[in-house]
Every structure is written in C-alpha cells, then in structure tokens.
Design a protein around this motif. Structure first.
Motif, mmCIF file in Angstrom:
data_model
loop_
_atom_site.group_PDB
_atom_site.id
_atom_site.type_symbol
_atom_site.label_atom_id
_atom_site.label_comp_id
_atom_site.label_asym_id
_atom_site.label_seq_id
_atom_site.Cartn_x
_atom_site.Cartn_y
_atom_site.Cartn_z
ATOM 1 N N ASP A 20 37.894 41.708 39.665
ATOM 2 C CA ASP A 20 36.608 42.295 39.299
ATOM 3 C C ASP A 20 36.110 42.363 38.326
ATOM 4 O O ASP A 20 35.412 42.941 36.937
ATOM 5 C CB ASP A 20 36.875 43.985 39.695
ATOM 6 N N VAL A 33 30.074 40.976 34.431
ATOM 7 C CA VAL A 33 29.618 41.898 34.934
ATOM 8 C C VAL A 33 30.459 42.625 36.037
ATOM 9 O O VAL A 33 32.038 41.530 36.067
ATOM 10 C CB VAL A 33 28.494 41.697 35.853
ATOM 11 N N VAL A 36 30.393 44.246 42.312
ATOM 12 C CA VAL A 36 29.417 44.674 42.546
ATOM 13 C C VAL A 36 28.180 44.167 42.535
ATOM 14 O O VAL A 36 26.943 43.913 43.051
ATOM 15 C CB VAL A 36 29.456 46.493 43.173
ATOM 16 N N ALA A 37 28.356 44.192 40.443
ATOM 17 C CA ALA A 37 26.966 43.388 40.380
ATOM 18 C C ALA A 37 26.502 42.316 41.482
ATOM 19 O O ALA A 37 25.706 41.544 41.452
ATOM 20 C CB ALA A 37 27.351 43.224 38.987
ATOM 21 N N ALA A 38 27.467 41.063 40.739
ATOM 22 C CA ALA A 38 27.894 40.144 41.780
ATOM 23 C C ALA A 38 27.413 39.833 42.885
ATOM 24 O O ALA A 38 26.325 39.186 43.610
ATOM 25 C CB ALA A 38 29.055 39.500 41.353
ATOM 26 N N VAL A 40 24.770 42.168 43.859
ATOM 27 C CA VAL A 40 23.488 42.308 44.164
ATOM 28 C C VAL A 40 22.895 40.793 43.407
ATOM 29 O O VAL A 40 21.478 40.913 44.735
ATOM 30 C CB VAL A 40 23.364 43.866 43.369
ATOM 31 N N ILE A 41 23.379 40.269 43.238
ATOM 32 C CA ILE A 41 22.655 39.006 42.876
ATOM 33 C C ILE A 41 22.761 38.216 43.609
ATOM 34 O O ILE A 41 21.845 37.663 44.237
ATOM 35 C CB ILE A 41 23.767 38.766 41.114
ATOM 36 N N ARG A 54 19.606 47.187 48.428
ATOM 37 C CA ARG A 54 20.374 48.112 47.995
ATOM 38 C C ARG A 54 21.765 48.806 49.114
ATOM 39 O O ARG A 54 22.371 49.014 49.066
ATOM 40 C CB ARG A 54 19.001 49.421 46.985
ATOM 41 N N VAL A 65 24.227 50.710 44.604
ATOM 42 C CA VAL A 65 23.531 50.553 42.901
ATOM 43 C C VAL A 65 21.702 50.800 42.640
ATOM 44 O O VAL A 65 21.089 50.872 44.307
ATOM 45 C CB VAL A 65 23.910 48.915 43.084
ATOM 46 N N VAL A 67 19.813 49.406 42.485
ATOM 47 C CA VAL A 67 19.018 47.843 42.410
ATOM 48 C C VAL A 67 17.940 47.711 40.539
ATOM 49 O O VAL A 67 18.290 46.114 40.171
ATOM 50 C CB VAL A 67 18.488 47.319 43.331
ATOM 51 N N PHE A 70 19.396 47.799 37.562
ATOM 52 C CA PHE A 70 20.102 46.601 37.113
ATOM 53 C C PHE A 70 19.078 45.592 37.235
ATOM 54 O O PHE A 70 19.648 44.739 35.622
ATOM 55 C CB PHE A 70 20.411 46.399 38.730
ATOM 56 N N LEU A 74 18.533 43.536 33.344
ATOM 57 C CA LEU A 74 19.296 41.593 33.291
ATOM 58 C C LEU A 74 17.783 41.453 32.359
ATOM 59 O O LEU A 74 18.238 40.369 31.580
ATOM 60 C CB LEU A 74 18.865 40.982 34.474
#
Length: 361
Positions: A20, A33, A36-38, A40-41, A54, A65, A67, A70, A74
C-alpha cells in the motif's frame, strides 16, 4: 477542476514501493501515496471525468475518493505542470549507450577482476597500498598529486552514478556541494524515484562500483610493476569507498540504506525525531529512524571532532610548510589548491546557510 473535464494523468509515473505504498511523480517532483491514489491516477487516463473516475475507484476498491480534491492537491504539489529543465551534457547519453556497463557480462567481468586482484594480493602482499609504502608521501609533491588525483577519481566516481542513472532513463546533474565540513562533487538524480525500488541500488552504488574497478585493476597492475601513481590511485579509491560508509551524511551508503529501510526521508525524519526527543515531546517513529537518529548524533560529533582536531591543524601545517618552501612549483601549487578548496567550500556553505535561513522565515 471543471466537473466534465476529462483529466489525463497518464504522464505521471506510478511505482509500487511496498505494501500500500506508491511513488508518483514526473521528472523532478515525486510524492508518496497509498494504493487507492494510484488507482485514481490509473482511472484518470484522459477518458473519464473526475466523477466517472470516482465511481470506478469506488466500484473496484470500495473507497470513495474526492477525485477533484485529489487532483487539486497534485496541482499544489507541482505535479500537473511538466518540468522543462535546461538540457545538459549528460542528457546526450542514451540508456543504450551505457546499459551494457550494468549487464550480466559486465558484472561477471568485475567478479573475475576482483578474484584476480585478491589472488595478486595474496601472492604478493606488497601490492596492498598504504601511506608507509609511498616513499614520497612526506612531501608537498605528494600533497599536490593526492589532491589532483582525488578530484580526478571523484569525477570517475560520479561518472559511475551518471552512467547508472542514464541507463535507467533518469536525468543526472553534476554539481559541487558540502557534507558537513567536506567539499564534495555530487550527482543529482531526483528522478530515480520514478524507477522500481530494486533498480535504484544501481544508481546509488554505481560510484562505489567504479571505485572498486579502479582498486582491482590497479592491484593487478601493481602485481606486475610497482608504479607509484597506480598505487596512489588505489589508495585514493579505497579511501573513497571507506568515506561512503560515513552515512551520518548523505553518502551513497546512506541512500542505499534508506532505500532498503523504505524510509524516503530518513535523515529529515531522524532529525525531527531528535528535536522532539530534546523537547521531551516523544513522537512515534519507525525503528530504523530511531536507530539512525542516534547514529546521526554520534557520527556528526565525531565528524566535527575530526574537523577541529585534524582538518584545521593539517591545513595550517601544510600552509606553513608551503610558505617555508617557497619559491618552487610544489609549494605554489599546494597553496593554490588549498586556497581554492577552502574558498569554494566557504561560498557553498554560505549559500546553503542563507537558503536555510530564508526557508525558516
């Protein structure tokens, strides 16, 4: 962020760095990160809006999330503006030009050279270098030769880092810097965070690998002929390898240790832990950070002691000796090298202190 805009973050690198734990970034800027952030990307590949991404992340990972927020984060970290660094000499080196230096045949050749050097040292112990074996070590000529040779071989060391970085497709920048009281040449390879964790060792340890090659090759030459300059080169490279283990500073071994421990900001975390301990505000910290923090204290105390009890006295002694032996090229060269080294060190140290004070405001 406009809701119906299809955001494309596919230009960001996403590297798994542990359970994680992901490193994302582009060029010179990277952040750490969770998984879960990965995700999202990965969803924001230019085909979905923030709300669509999302919904996909919620369906696949069960996490809701924000988004849009987020992506705003970034942007605040500088990850949405692609850096355009000024081209440098090392950019001309393509991965294919230097990848062979780190291939299996190259590793095998270095192992064979190491075996040959060990055999030479066992068969003929005189090939092992030492200051006592340098009959001209007690002279200004030796001081000048050692200083010039050190700078040349430091450049060889840094070229090892540059070659390793370029073999991984990572940008490299060469500059002068300071480590406590030491003036150093350093290779900046921030982009190394964009490659897998295991591959980073190549860039971190390539300088020592270059030093070791010189040591082994020189030892084999000394077995055949006793050449003072080769003996000096071996001695310098051995001292450079030993210096890297003073990892209470940001040396090659420090970066390799931090990478192995999974602590991306090991020194900063250790310093924060020490400040909290001194203020009697204990903060939770990983065991590696706690251990390194006290190693940092001991190392820096010894380093400053070395500066006060050796570096300053030996500099004064060399200056007095050079002045006493004037005129002649050895004393003039020795004085010029000493003056240039201290001048550059003090300028860089002054800039570093000014920068630190400005950041502290």
């Amino acid at each position: 962020m406009v809701a119906d805009v299809r955001t494309d973050l596919s230009f960001l690198s996403v590297v798994a760095d542990g359970p994680d734990d992901y490193v994302i970034g582009y060029g010179e800027t990277f952040v750490n990160v969770p998984g879960v952030a990965a995700a999202v990307i990965a969803a924001l590949d230019g085909t979905r809006t923030a709300e669509e991404a999302r919904a996909r992340v919620l369906a696949e990972h069960g996490v809701d999330v924000d988004v849009a927020e987020f992506v705003t984060g970034l942007e605040g970290a500088g990850l949405l503006s692609r850096p355009r660094p000024r081209p440098n000499l090392w950019d001309r080196i393509r991965p294919g030009h230097v990848a062979w230096l780190f291939s299996r045949p190259a590793h095998a050749a270095l192992l064979l050279l190491t075996a040959a050097a060990v055999a030479a040292a066992v068969a003929e112990p005189r090939v092992m270098p030492g200051l006592s074996s340098l009959v001209w070590s007690d002279s200004l000529t030796f001081t000048v030769a050692f200083a010039v040779g050190s700078w040349i071989l430091v450049l060889v060391h840094e070229l090892g880092h540059i070659a390793a970085a370029r073999s991984l497709g990572v940008r490299a920048e060469l500059s002068l810097g300071t480590r406590l009281q030491f003036l150093v040449v350093q290779t900046r390879i921030t982009g190394i965070w964009g490659v897998p964790r295991r591959a980073r060792y190549r860039a971190h340890l390539a300088g020592m690998r270059a030093d070791w090659f010189v040591v082994c090759a020189g030892t084999c030459v000394l077995y055949a002929a006793d050449l003072p300059l080769v003996r000096l080169a071996v001695l310098i490279c051995l001292s450079q390898i030993a210096w890297q283990f003073l990892f209470f500073m940001r040396t090659d071994v420090y970066y390799a240790f931090a990478n192995a421990a999974g602590d991306k900001n090991l020194m900063a975390d250790a310093q924060a832990y020490l400040r909290a301990a001194l203020a009697r505000r204990p903060v939770p910290a990983r065991r590696s950070v706690r251990v390194y923090a006290w190693f940092l204290v001991v190392g820096r105390v010894l380093g400053l002691g070395f500066f006060a009890l050796y570096t300053v006295p030996i500099t004064v002694t060399l200056v007095r000796r050079a002045v006493a032996e004037l005129p002649g090229w050895p004393p003039v060269a020795a004085l010029a090298l000493l003056a240039a080294g201290w001048a550059v060190y003090l300028v860089l140290l002054g800039r570093r202190l000014v920068t630190s004070l400005r950041r502290g405001r």
